[in-house]
Every structure is written in C-alpha cells, then in structure tokens.
Design a protein around this motif. Structure first.
Motif, short mmCIF file in Angstrom:
data_model
loop_
_atom_site.label_atom_id
_atom_site.label_comp_id
_atom_site.label_asym_id
_atom_site.label_seq_id
_atom_site.Cartn_x
_atom_site.Cartn_y
_atom_site.Cartn_z
N ALA A 119 1.55 1.82 -5.25
CA ALA A 119 2.09 1.32 -3.97
C ALA A 119 3.61 1.25 -4.02
O ALA A 119 4.30 1.65 -3.08
N TYR A 159 5.03 4.69 -3.77
CA TYR A 159 4.89 5.25 -2.42
C TYR A 159 6.04 4.84 -1.52
O TYR A 159 6.54 5.65 -0.72
N VAL A 160 6.48 3.58 -1.64
CA VAL A 160 7.56 3.11 -0.77
C VAL A 160 8.94 3.33 -1.38
O VAL A 160 9.95 2.93 -0.80
N PHE A 198 5.00 -7.37 -4.52
CA PHE A 198 4.12 -6.62 -3.62
C PHE A 198 4.01 -7.30 -2.26
O PHE A 198 3.98 -6.64 -1.22
N LEU A 226 6.26 -6.28 0.50
CA LEU A 226 6.26 -4.90 0.99
C LEU A 226 5.98 -4.78 2.48
O LEU A 226 6.30 -3.76 3.09
N SER A 227 5.37 -5.78 3.08
CA SER A 227 5.13 -5.69 4.52
C SER A 227 6.45 -5.64 5.30
O SER A 227 6.46 -5.26 6.47
N ASP A 277 8.74 -3.62 4.41
CA ASP A 277 9.19 -2.24 4.25
C ASP A 277 8.57 -1.39 5.36
O ASP A 277 7.35 -1.34 5.51
N PHE A 296 5.72 1.07 4.24
CA PHE A 296 4.46 0.39 3.92
C PHE A 296 3.81 -0.14 5.19
O PHE A 296 2.60 0.04 5.41
N SER A 340 0.22 -6.67 3.00
CA SER A 340 0.73 -6.83 1.64
C SER A 340 0.43 -8.21 1.05
O SER A 340 0.43 -8.38 -0.17
#
Length: 413
Positions: free
Chosen positions: A185, A188-189, A239, A242-243, A245, A248, A256
C-alpha cells in the motif's frame, strides 16, 4: 551534495529486501552457536512446554539486526521523519526484550519500556493517530485525545503479537504477511520510506522463518515479539493517514482507518477472544491460560505446521474480503462491522459456528470430530485433550515460544 550509494527506485527496494533476508538468514546460525556454547536455551518441560528439545529463544536478535541494518543503509532512511527517535525506541525494546529472554523481567518493567518507546515516536517522530476518517463519526481529533489513543493502539498491537507467539512460525508468518501488505500500500501511493520500512521487516522475518517454521530450531522470544508488535504499530499509524492521500482515497476512500484492523485481524481477534472468554468465566484477563486460537486448533488435532498455514490463509482471506468491500466505497463504519462479522466467520470461535450449524442442520459435529481425530472435545475445558501439553498453572514463564502459559498472557501489565 554526495549521491547515495544506492539509487532510488524499485530495484533498490528489492535489493534492500533481499539484504534484510540474508542478514537474518545468516545471523541465526551464529546466534544458535553462541546459544549452544553459553547454554542459552529454552529447555523442555513435560509439565508446560510443547517442544521436546532445548531450543534457543534469541531469534529476536536476528530480526532486529536485519531490520535496523538494512533499513539504515537504504536511501529512504533519511526520508522517514524522526527516524533517530524510532531507532532509539527500537534499541530500548531490543535490550529490554533480550534481558527478559535471558533472566526474566517483571511485566511492569516491560510495560515501562513499551511506554517509553511509544513516547519517543509520538513526541520525537511526530507519529500520531489524529484523524479517524469517519470511524464512529469522528474525523480530526484534538492532540490531547490523539496522544492517549496512539499510546493505547501501540500497546495493544505489541501485546496482540506477543499473545499469538505460541507455536512454530505463527507470529513471524502473520507479521511478515501484514508487513508485506502494508508495504504494498505504501509503495502504491509513493510513500517509499514507509514501503522500505515494511519490506525490510518482511525480509527479516522471512530469513527468520526458515529456522522458525515447524519444526522450529529457534524462537523469537520476547525480544522478537515486542519488536514486531512495535514495528507493525508504527506501520498502522502511518497507514491510517493514507486516506489523506489523493491516490489512496481515489481507490479506497476513507478506509485507511479500517484496513489495518483487517490486516492485523487475527492477533486482534485472538486478543479480544481471550479477554471475552476470561471475563465470561470471571477470570482475570492478566492470568496465563490456554484459550488462544492456536491452542484450540492444536486440541482439535492439527499440527503446528497446519495450524500456522491455516491461520495464514484465513488472515489473507479476511484482508481480501475487506479490501474488496473497501473498493466499493462503503461507509467506514459498515466496513468495521464487516471486519468483525468476517472475523467471527473466518476464525475459530470455540465451537460457536458448529453449534449454530448443529441447530440449523441437525448435524452432530462432536461425533464427526471424534471419528476424524479420535478425540473428545469440550470447549469449556482448558486442558489439551490430545496430549499436546499439560496443566493450566498460573506460573508466569517468558522464555518459551512453545508454552501454553506464556507470560504474554499477562498483557504486560
């Protein structure tokens, strides 16, 4: 400015991952030789332990060394805010865990070390859970609330990993899977410092699992389990953010805050399960016992190897289900409910599903188990019924990963 020895990029991630594997893999034979020379073993005990040979419990040394060396030489170590404080926190946990593995420390001293380590990353590295992204209807939370929530989260994850460290390969394998998912994850971002962080831990664990998977020739001890729980909690904290981002959020929305609950679903489920069972029996949640999921599976006749593999698969299934639901952009509280419901379905629940099936379909699951494994099973009994181990004494022991009465059950308080 001098250029780093290793260039940034996906290939470098792979090189550092392999380096972490190799350090752990080659360190363990050395540790085993030292343990043999100095007689630093977890000795078998017919009254309490599952293993039949003296086995060293210093595998945490290899995990720590592999992680700290491989991550420190990566090009992204400097990119992780407050890495020096994180390294200091890890060093504290390493030496406290090592001393506990060698001479046994009180639960209070271990808790003090854990709280100190958490304080270092909160106030030094500025790692904080300060946004719930809609869970329980909450978004940003004030600093004075975020600090105790972060402390609580890290302590829970540390002890949840400690609690599942009871059979060959279980804690190491579950942690390696969780860290690899976190890493994917982050990669990915484009959060490469944290991606490398996760992959270094997975690599260290893979090298360790070569020797720890059933039949184990070394255990991780409290040194390893405390470090794993701490490193996984750091990944959880990062983590959750990440919301925020856009990349994501475009795929998973505000999930997240829920996905880490699924990624760490098995250790969290096992911890809650034990607490619930003990409260139901009016027992102290801090006493040792044999109510863990892996105990139940061993009593059902499964081997260490098959128990670990089964729980690996169930953990991956939980993540796959919740990850798929997250793609549908469901409300985060619905996702949280899905995590709880799926965990109850996927993981053993002490015969609850079998009893429901028996009521609905009239099938005698007790008779089936007796035919299948040749054992009687009483879910209310704590003693193992297939000869794996013996009593449920309250003696606190810390040096054996194969013990039924782990000090881990004291939840470090």
């Amino acid at each position: 400015m001098e250029q780093p020895l290793l260039p940034d990029g996906g290939m470098t991630l792979g090189v550092i991952f392999i380096l972490s594997c190799l350090i752990s893999y080659f360190a363990i034979p050395i540790i085993k030789r030292v343990a043999e020379k100095q007689h630093l073993f977890d000795h078998p005990d017919d009254d309490r332990k599952l293993h039949s040979e003296a086995i060293p419990t210093l595998g945490g040394i290899a995990i720590f060394s592999a992680f700290i060396i491989s991550y420190s030489v990566s090009p992204w170590a400097d990119g992780l805010s407050g890495y020096s404080y994180l390294a200091a926190a890890l060093t504290i946990l390493f030496f406290v865990g090592l001393k506990d593995d060698l001479v046994v420390l009180s639960a209070r001293k271990k808790l003090a070390a854990q709280l100190t380590a958490v304080g270092l990353i909160i106030f030094g590295s500025d790692m904080l859970i300060d946004n719930f992204y809609g869970v329980f209807g909450l978004a940003e939370i004030p600093y004075w609330v975020a600090v105790p929530i972060t402390f609580f989260t890290v302590i829970v994850v540390i002890n949840a990993i400690n609690l599942i460290d009871g059979i060959d390969g279980l804690a190491g394998g579950i942690s390696a899977i969780a860290s690899a998912i976190f890493g994917a994850a982050f990669f990915y971002v484009g959060a490469l410092p944290m991606a490398m962080f996760s992959f270094c831990l997975s690599g260290a664990l893979l090298g360790f699992l070569y020797y720890n998977f059933s039949p184990a020739s070394i255990f991780m001890g409290d040194t390893g389990s405390m470090l794993l729980g701490f490193l996984l909690s750091v990944q959880t904290i990062e983590f959750i953010a990440l919301s925020g981002d856009p990349l994501f959020a475009s795929v998973f929305g505000n999930a997240s805050a829920i996905l880490p609950v699924a990624i760490l679903g098995f250790p969290l489920f096992d911890t809650l399960r034990v607490v619930f069972k003990r409260l139901r029996r009016s027992k102290s949640i801090f006493e040792p016992g044999q109510e863990h999921v892996h105990h139940e599976l061993l009593r059902m006749g499964l081997s260490h190897r098959n128990t670990s593999l089964l729980l690996y698969g169930e953990s991956l299934l939980l993540v796959a289900i919740i990850g798929t639901l997250a793609l549908l952009d469901l409300n985060v509280n619905i996702l949280l409910g899905a995590v709880i419901l799926t965990s109850l379905i996927v993981f053993p629940t002490n015969g609850l599903k079998r009893r429901i099936a028996s009521k609905l379909f009239g099938y005698d699951w007790q008779a089936y188990r007796k035919r299948k494994w040749g054992i009687e099973f009483n879910p209310e009994m704590l003693e193992p019924l297939n000869g794996n181990d013996s009593d449920d004494s309250l003696e606190i022991v810390t040096n054996g990963e194969e013990e039924y009465e782990e000090e881990a059950d004291s939840v470090a308080v």
